[in-house]
Design a protein around this motif. Structure first.
Motif, PDB file in Angstrom:
ATOM      1  N   LEU A 148      -5.781  85.440  99.540  1.00 17.21           N
ATOM      2  CA  LEU A 148      -6.761  84.091  99.899  1.00 17.21           C
ATOM      3  C   LEU A 148      -6.440  82.920 100.492  1.00 17.21           C
ATOM      4  O   LEU A 148      -6.637  82.367 101.304  1.00 17.21           O
ATOM      5  CB  LEU A 148      -7.594  84.016  98.793  1.00 17.21           C
ATOM      6  CG  LEU A 148      -8.797  85.104  98.687  1.00 17.21           C
ATOM      7  CD1 LEU A 148      -9.376  84.908  97.296  1.00 17.21           C
ATOM      8  CD2 LEU A 148      -9.659  85.364  99.813  1.00 17.21           C
ATOM      9  N   GLU A 162      -6.994  81.421 104.083  1.00 19.11           N
ATOM     10  CA  GLU A 162      -7.695  79.882 104.152  1.00 19.11           C
ATOM     11  C   GLU A 162      -6.378  79.089 105.216  1.00 19.11           C
ATOM     12  O   GLU A 162      -7.094  78.447 105.802  1.00 19.11           O
ATOM     13  CB  GLU A 162      -7.365  79.081 102.665  1.00 19.11           C
ATOM     14  CG  GLU A 162      -8.704  79.592 102.010  1.00 19.11           C
ATOM     15  CD  GLU A 162      -8.608  78.843 100.611  1.00 19.11           C
ATOM     16  OE1 GLU A 162      -9.278  77.822 100.522  1.00 19.11           O
ATOM     17  OE2 GLU A 162      -8.360  79.306  99.373  1.00 19.11           O
ATOM     18  N   THR A 183      -7.755  80.098 108.668  1.00 16.88           N
ATOM     19  CA  THR A 183      -9.077  79.445 108.971  1.00 16.88           C
ATOM     20  C   THR A 183      -8.847  78.004 109.458  1.00 16.88           C
ATOM     21  O   THR A 183      -9.780  77.595 110.286  1.00 16.88           O
ATOM     22  CB  THR A 183      -9.974  79.763 107.803  1.00 16.88           C
ATOM     23  OG1 THR A 183      -9.582  78.886 106.741  1.00 16.88           O
ATOM     24  CG2 THR A 183     -10.173  80.774 107.529  1.00 16.88           C
ATOM     25  N   CYS A 186     -13.456  87.244 107.323  1.00 20.28           N
ATOM     26  CA  CYS A 186     -14.024  86.812 106.239  1.00 20.28           C
ATOM     27  C   CYS A 186     -14.998  87.992 105.701  1.00 20.28           C
ATOM     28  O   CYS A 186     -15.210  88.384 104.500  1.00 20.28           O
ATOM     29  CB  CYS A 186     -15.084  85.675 106.819  1.00 20.28           C
ATOM     30  SG  CYS A 186     -14.400  83.970 107.032  1.00 20.28           S
ATOM     31  N   LEU A 206     -12.476  90.639 103.776  1.00 18.51           N
ATOM     32  CA  LEU A 206     -12.131  90.051 102.491  1.00 18.51           C
ATOM     33  C   LEU A 206     -13.248  90.150 101.417  1.00 18.51           C
ATOM     34  O   LEU A 206     -13.096  90.080 100.407  1.00 18.51           O
ATOM     35  CB  LEU A 206     -11.520  88.723 102.528  1.00 18.51           C
ATOM     36  CG  LEU A 206     -10.209  88.771 103.133  1.00 18.51           C
ATOM     37  CD1 LEU A 206      -9.575  87.501 103.456  1.00 18.51           C
ATOM     38  CD2 LEU A 206      -8.941  89.507 102.203  1.00 18.51           C
ATOM     39  N   GLY A 207     -14.393  89.595 102.208  1.00 15.51           N
ATOM     40  CA  GLY A 207     -15.523  89.524 101.155  1.00 15.51           C
ATOM     41  C   GLY A 207     -16.024  90.772 100.465  1.00 15.51           C
ATOM     42  O   GLY A 207     -16.489  90.676  99.372  1.00 15.51           O
ATOM     43  N   CYS A 217     -16.057  85.303  96.515  1.00 12.39           N
ATOM     44  CA  CYS A 217     -16.611  85.580  97.807  1.00 12.39           C
ATOM     45  C   CYS A 217     -17.534  84.274  98.093  1.00 12.39           C
ATOM     46  O   CYS A 217     -17.402  83.560  99.072  1.00 12.39           O
ATOM     47  CB  CYS A 217     -17.683  86.817  97.978  1.00 12.39           C
ATOM     48  SG  CYS A 217     -17.943  87.190  99.736  1.00 12.39           S
ATOM     49  N   ILE A 245     -14.822  82.471 100.259  1.00 13.77           N
ATOM     50  CA  ILE A 245     -15.364  82.775 101.717  1.00 13.77           C
ATOM     51  C   ILE A 245     -16.474  82.158 102.374  1.00 13.77           C
ATOM     52  O   ILE A 245     -16.502  81.985 103.385  1.00 13.77           O
ATOM     53  CB  ILE A 245     -15.142  84.316 101.665  1.00 13.77           C
ATOM     54  CG1 ILE A 245     -13.821  84.611 101.335  1.00 13.77           C
ATOM     55  CG2 ILE A 245     -15.523  84.795 103.084  1.00 13.77           C
ATOM     56  CD1 ILE A 245     -13.515  86.245 100.933  1.00 13.77           C
ATOM     57  N   LEU A 253     -21.208  89.798 106.192  1.00  9.29           N
ATOM     58  CA  LEU A 253     -20.716  88.873 105.127  1.00  9.29           C
ATOM     59  C   LEU A 253     -21.965  88.707 104.057  1.00  9.29           C
ATOM     60  O   LEU A 253     -21.514  88.896 103.061  1.00  9.29           O
ATOM     61  CB  LEU A 253     -20.237  87.419 105.730  1.00  9.29           C
ATOM     62  CG  LEU A 253     -19.566  86.552 104.478  1.00  9.29           C
ATOM     63  CD1 LEU A 253     -18.543  87.164 103.928  1.00  9.29           C
ATOM     64  CD2 LEU A 253     -19.612  85.137 104.704  1.00  9.29           C
TER      65      LEU A 253
END
Length: 587
Positions: A204, A208, A211, A226, A229-230, A238, A242, A268
């Motif tokens: 994570l 980040e 992003t 996103c 990983l969510g 999440c 996210i 998502l």
């Protein structure tokens, strides 16, 4: 003169062709690698052919691409899985070339081979390969390495796993944007192999950082991460980590990033848990529906139905419907088209009242849109509205628009209406259909466009199936009688086609008494195309009518056509007579 030893000949030819100036010869040689390997045998393939390929310095991308593809399927030719490691060096070299398609194919082949290798060989050969590529100074190798981590990580010892996570983090912060792009693109696959305990502590934070990358091409690939990983992290993480990133992305300065968000937001939303949490995404989605860039609005409009479905109807009516109304009058025809392709699906979720009051006016405005694709997309989904508001209201509100579209100047719109007619007929009932749409169906048989006439003939058949032979006798046959003598031979051909389709539906008696005389009469037509179509129609009617009718009426007509001056007429008449003979023998 010395001769080449026979077992050495294939490899000698290969070497000779691979050095040839003619690229096609070099390419053909690569395509024959499996044949050459079979001749050489497994041991010589491992010791001579593969090392030679590894040393090949061909600079043509097409040849290198072919080599990367061939090597991916080469495991059986080197002696099976236990010797698969010998294929890694030449593919490792291809992972560093400049051409992207070659590198991608080399990575794909490495993954294909790695999936078959034993754990011991993966640890001994595959993991070191990934590390070497990730450490090469030239960026292309580092780009390729990102696509291999998900293969190496699951079988790595704990120490190597820690090292691989660290290396991947470094690739995500690489000086070269192309490397960061590749790392962002493959992060989801890599994260799926990482233990849950390390997702939050290692993956994570890496995500980040991506992003917030200065390059929009990196950020837009992070958007894809996103959603991936969510689905991997806990719903709480999440929502906490996210979801805010995705919402922030919806305001990104780059329209390409916002476009990607519009495509991935629904995906998502499925990962963030229960409905109240999903509604946190609503402001971001509304913002995307009203974005300044048409491409973003197109992507967002295409998700209207899916997104409305995850909200409660009140929220959808309050927040989504006003945007839908704006989009239905959008300046971009492509936005309106994207909306038209999905808007019908909102009806079941919004319910009858909201559909009648809010959606129906939007449907009607889109049915009259200047852009044919918009009208087409609405027509193709009308049945979804029928189920919600009922056929009575549909016929009052939409039927006038449908009748108008039946004469639309764009033939694809007319075609879409024709294909929708049988469904509409079954819901309207026979009386209403005869009153409002019956004349249209016959009118289409004389359309200027062949595809419309052909669809109209099939439409007549489907209506006869729906309403029965008695209805067809009353409403179709009289008009067919009128049109079979039309001055335009193309329309006469359409009627013959319609007769061939109707005969099996109407049965032996009606076909013999009403349809067959029309066909026999058409055999005297002055146009050869009509006459050979008569032969084809008679052939299709033979299985429908009694054998006595075949003998007394059909065969004499075909025998006459077989003597026609036109070669095509004679050919099809002969084919039909053969068919009648076979039917006669079987009966």
């Amino acid at each position: 003169m010395a001769t080449i030893d026979e077992p050495l000949y294939p490899i000698a030819v290969l070497i000779d062709e691979l050095k040839n100036d003619d690229i096609q010869l070099r390419l053909n040689s690569i395509r024959k690698l499996s044949t050459i390997a079979r001749v050489l045998g497994e041991e010589r393939t491992r010791k001579e052919l593969i090392p030679f390929l590894g040393e090949n310095n061909d600079d043509d991308d097409e040849v290198l691409l072919a080599m990367a593809e061939e090597l991916g399927a080469f495991v059986p030719y080197v002696g099976g899985i236990e010797h698969a490691n010998v294929l890694l060096p030449p593919l490792e070299a291809l992972c560093s070339v400049e051409e992207t398609s070659v590198r991608d194919k080399a990575v794909e082949s490495l993954c294909r081979i790695g999936a078959r290798m034993t754990g011991k060989d993966l640890i001994e050969y595959f993991i070191p390969l990934v590390k070497r590529l990730a450490a090469v100074e030239w960026f292309t190798a580092r780009v390729s390495s990102c696509g291999l981590f998900h293969m190496a990580y699951p079988i790595a010892p704990e120490v190597s796993k820690t090292e691989l996570r660290t290396i991947y983090g470094q690739l995500c912060q690489d000086d070269m944007p192309m490397v960061r792009r590749s790392a962002a693109s493959h992060l989801g696959k890599f994260a799926a192999t990482v233990e849950v305990t390390h997702l939050k502590t290692n993956i994570l934070p890496i995500f980040e950082d991506l992003t917030r990358d200065e390059q929009d091409s990196v950020r837009l690939l992070a958007v894809e991460g996103c959603a991936a990983l969510g689905k991997l992290v806990d719903p709480e993480d999440c929502v906490e980590i996210i979801l805010p990133i995705m919402v922030n992305f919806s305001k990104d300065k780059s329209w390409r990033v916002r476009y990607m968000v519009a495509n991935k937001l629904y995906e998502l939303s499925e990962a963030v848990g229960p409905e109240p949490t999903r509604s946190d995404l609503l402001p971001a989605y509304v913002r995307l529906l009203r974005d300044n860039e048409a491409e973003v609005r197109i992507a967002a409009a295409g998700k209207v139905t899916q997104f409305s479905r995850i909200l409660n109807p009140e929220l959808a009516i309050q927040h989504i419907l006003p945007c839908v109304k704006e989009l239905s009058a959008d300046s971009s025809q492509h936005v309106r088209s994207a909306l038209a392709s999905v808007i019908m699906g909102m009806a079941p979720d919004l319910g009858k009242d909201a559909t009648i009051v809010q959606l129906l006016p939007i449907f009607l405005s889109l049915l009259k849109d200047d852009f044919p694709d918009v009208r087409l997309n609405i027509i193709s989904k009308l049945d979804q509205v029928n189920q919600v508001i009922g056929i009575d209201l549909l016929s009052q509100s939409l039927l006038p628009a449908i009748v108008e579209l039946a004469e639309d100047g764009h033939w694809r719109v007319r075609l879409a209406i024709i294909e929708y007619i049988p469904l509409l007929a079954s819901q309207l009932g026979v009386e209403f259909f005869d009153d409002k749409l019956g004349a249209l169906c016959m009118q289409w048989l004389k359309d200027k466009v062949y595809s419309i006439r052909d669809a109209a003939a099939n439409n007549v058949k489907r209506l006869a199936e729906e309403f029965g032979p008695d209805w067809a006798m009353q409403h179709i046959i009289p008009q067919v009688l009128d049109m079979v003598n039309d001055q335009n031979y193309l329309y006469r051909m359409t009627i013959l086609h319609a007769i061939s389709l109707l005969a099996p539906v109407l049965g032996s008696e009606i076909t013999s008494s009403k349809l067959l005389p029309l066909v026999i009469n058409a055999s005297k037509d002055r146009v050869p195309n009509i006459k050979f179509n008569v032969a084809k129609v008679l052939q299709s009617i033979i299985p429908v009518v009694d054998q006595s009718v075949v003998e007394k009426t059909i065969r004499p007509c075909l025998a006459e056509l077989r003597e026609d001056p036109d070669v095509d007429v004679r050919f099809f008449a002969t084919q039909a007579l053969k068919s009648s003979n076979q039917v006669g023998k079987s009966s």
